[in-house]
Scaffold this active site. Structure first.
Site, PDB file in Angstrom:
ATOM      1  N   HIS A 223     -57.602  62.131  65.286  1.00 55.87           N
ATOM      2  CA  HIS A 223     -58.882  61.894  64.622  1.00 55.87           C
ATOM      3  C   HIS A 223     -60.074  62.447  65.395  1.00 55.87           C
ATOM      4  O   HIS A 223     -61.175  62.506  64.846  1.00 55.87           O
ATOM      5  CB  HIS A 223     -59.087  60.393  64.400  1.00 55.87           C
ATOM      6  CG  HIS A 223     -58.218  59.823  63.333  1.00 55.87           C
ATOM      7  ND1 HIS A 223     -58.615  59.721  62.012  1.00 55.87           N
ATOM      8  CD2 HIS A 223     -56.963  59.326  63.391  1.00 55.87           C
ATOM      9  CE1 HIS A 223     -57.636  59.176  61.307  1.00 55.87           C
ATOM     10  NE2 HIS A 223     -56.627  58.929  62.112  1.00 55.87           N
TER      11      HIS A 223
ATOM     12  N   LYS B  80     -56.657  66.758  59.370  1.00 52.94           N
ATOM     13  CA  LYS B  80     -57.950  66.101  59.181  1.00 52.94           C
ATOM     14  C   LYS B  80     -59.096  67.112  59.265  1.00 52.94           C
ATOM     15  O   LYS B  80     -59.529  67.645  58.254  1.00 52.94           O
ATOM     16  CB  LYS B  80     -58.077  64.973  60.198  1.00 52.94           C
ATOM     17  CG  LYS B  80     -56.952  63.937  60.012  1.00 52.94           C
ATOM     18  CD  LYS B  80     -56.879  62.953  61.116  1.00 52.94           C
ATOM     19  CE  LYS B  80     -55.780  61.939  60.865  1.00 52.94           C
ATOM     20  NZ  LYS B  80     -54.420  62.520  60.906  1.00 52.94           N
TER      21      LYS B  80
ATOM     22  N   SER C 284     -57.964  54.986  64.721  1.00 59.27           N
ATOM     23  CA  SER C 284     -58.288  55.157  63.310  1.00 59.27           C
ATOM     24  C   SER C 284     -58.616  53.858  62.588  1.00 59.27           C
ATOM     25  O   SER C 284     -59.214  53.895  61.508  1.00 59.27           O
ATOM     26  CB  SER C 284     -57.122  55.845  62.588  1.00 59.27           C
ATOM     27  OG  SER C 284     -55.932  55.081  62.711  1.00 59.27           O
TER      28      SER C 284
END
Length: 514
Positions: A336, A368, A308
């Protein structure tokens, strides 16, 4: 020939790495990695390309000078605070505690006192709207250099959101997912008030876990109410004393905490460096545990799908090849990458076209790409049955909220196309297009960016400490909200702005950025 030497011959290097420096149109250097095994067969179906550029010498010197000046004035201000000439806002030990180990005063705290408080006005602002492509931010002022804030009552509207992890744009208050969550809220309420093992296991939880397993292509899956706790509470259930954990040096804090809580021996290999990982695996097998030299009970490799802060994608085909050769276990954190990579949005395994069964523990979050909350672990049925009874996060944590569960179910069905539309597939494709466009435009403009070309996390290097806050403020003046990051979240001379691309971003937004 000794037994150790025989073993070294058997576990020799499995691949050859050819690195080419390629100059793009703007003159920046990118790194093109071609991986081959001993038979000359490529492990990747296409070149694995990452943006890579060394810090210019002048920039590095000026950055060190800037931090040197900051350090001098920081210690001067600490001297004034010690003598009560300047007010100290941070937590400090009482006088009778000064002779013991300090609780608060360390180098990271020094940075927080003397730099972080000067730049946090440019980000971390309250949002008073849906965290979509554009957001509304509460306007605030500070009378004491950002130690405290006063709110003016005004709202800055229409700020382009380049800082949230809303990769597929599912964090919205209208549409299929929002309607489904609202309907479930009316039926189940907003909370369960119990753990899964007592009276908090709903039929929606069961359906969600079955859907997650189907989406990942694994036998079974289990969901948890918090993504951070998914790592920190489950790794200790998988390894313990006498086990070895090999962790990438840039792994997330949740992975680091989970490894430390496990009581296992931890060794850190260089970021995405397969030679470093293989050397540690060879040494672990040859030498065994310290002092006794007994074989390790278990060797667990910890990696992330997308890192990230770096925007880099794990070199998963090589990690799996090493894992198989040395008979280790692989723990993959796809916080992610799930939803954001691969033609079907199924993460880094889908991106490389690999078999999910080659990953022993598939972890990810719903916070996310799915616009929800919590995390999951997928894998073999035996693994999940073990975690249901041994994981602290499973036994003691409260069940996930029903509307959050429904948001996960609805968004995942949308990505899989089970909602009867192509909306999910279109968003995955749009995210890929937006990512390539944004990275290309930044490169053409001469900025130094890190990470893989297909990664929606785009770090743009700032380096100098004075630029951290200034860049965030200047972007906000232009109605663009970004996250600026410095030490200790990054190496001290590698401060950066981190852009997060979303499928919700449109061409109109792109034009305003160019």
């Amino acid at each position: 020939m000794s037994t150790k030497q025989n073993m070294l011959d058997k576990v020799g290097s499995f691949c050859v790495c050819k690195i080419k420096d390629v100059r793009n149109g703007s003159g920046n250097t990118i790194m093109q990695i071609l991986i081959y095994n001993n038979n000359g067969l490529g492990l990747y179906s296409r070149p694995f390309i990452e943006s890579f550029e060394e810090t210019p010498m002048l920039v590095a010197v000026l950055t060190y000078m800037g931090y040197g000046i900051l350090t001098i004035f920081g210690y001067l201000r600490d001297f004034l605070r010690d003598w009560k000439i300047e007010r100290c806002h941070v937590a400090r030990e009482r006088e009778e505690q000064r002779d013991f180990v300090p609780l608060y005063q360390d180098f990271e705290n020094f940075y927080t006192r003397n730099l972080y408080m000067r730049i946090r006005d440019s980000w971390n602002r309250p949002i008073c709207s849906v965290p979509g492509a554009k957001v509304d931010l509460v306007e605030r002022v500070s009378p004491d250099y950002n130690w405290t804030f006063d709110y003016t009552g005004k709202v800055v509207e229409g700020v382009i959101n380049m800082g949230s992890y809303n990769y597929l744009g599912f964090a919205e208050n209208t549409g299929y997912c929002a309607d489904a969550s609202a309907e479930v809220t009316m039926k189940y309420g907003v909370g369960v008030a119990s753990t899964r093992q007592e009276m908090g296991n709903l039929d929606r939880h069961e359906e969600m876990e079955e859907l997650v397993a189907k989406f990942l292509g694994v036998e079974s899956a289990m969901a948890f109410g918090m993504g951070f706790a998914t790592n920190s509470m489950n790794i200790p259930a998988l390894t313990g004393k006498g086990c070895l954990i090999l962790s990438d040096e840039l792994n997330h804090a949740s992975l680091v905490l989970g490894a430390r809580l496990s009581g296992s021996t931890i060794r850190v290999f260089k970021h995405n460096n397969m030679q470093s990982l293989e050397k540690m695996l060879r040494d672990a097998i040859v030498h065994g545990q310290p002092r006794t030299h007994r074989p390790w009970k278990k060797i667990l490799i910890l990696v992330e799908g997308i890192y990230s802060m770096e925007g880099s994608i794990v070199r998963l085909p090589e990690v799996i090849a090493l894992k198989k050769r040395y008979r280790a276990y692989l723990y993959l954190d796809e916080a992610h990458s799930i939803g954001a990579l691969g033609p079907g949005g199924r993460g880094v395994v889908d991106y490389f076209g690999l078999d999910p069964r080659d990953v022993d523990v598939m972890m990810g979050t719903f916070t996310k790409s799915f616009g929800a909350a919590g995390g999951y672990i997928g894998g073999r049925k035996e693994l999940l049955e073990y975690l249901r009874s041994h994981s602290h996060s499973a036994v003691y944590a409260a069940s996930m909220s029903p509307p959050v569960v429904e948001q996960i179910i609805a968004s995942m069905k949308c990505i899989m196309g089970e909602d009867g539309t192509t909306l999910g597939r279109d968003r995955v494709q749009q995210l890929a297009e937006n990512t390539l466009y944004f990275r290309r435009r930044l490169t053409e403009m001469g900025f130094i960016i890190y990470g893989n070309n297909d990664s929606p996390v785009v770090p743009m290097m700032l380096y100098m400490p004075a630029k951290i806050g200034a860049f965030g403020r200047e972007m906000l003046k232009r109605n663009i909200g970004v996250v600026v990051v410095g030490f200790p979240a990054t190496p001290i001379i590698e401060s950066r702005a981190r852009f997060c691309i979303s499928a919700a971003h449109t061409k109109d937004i792109k034009k305003s950025l160019s």
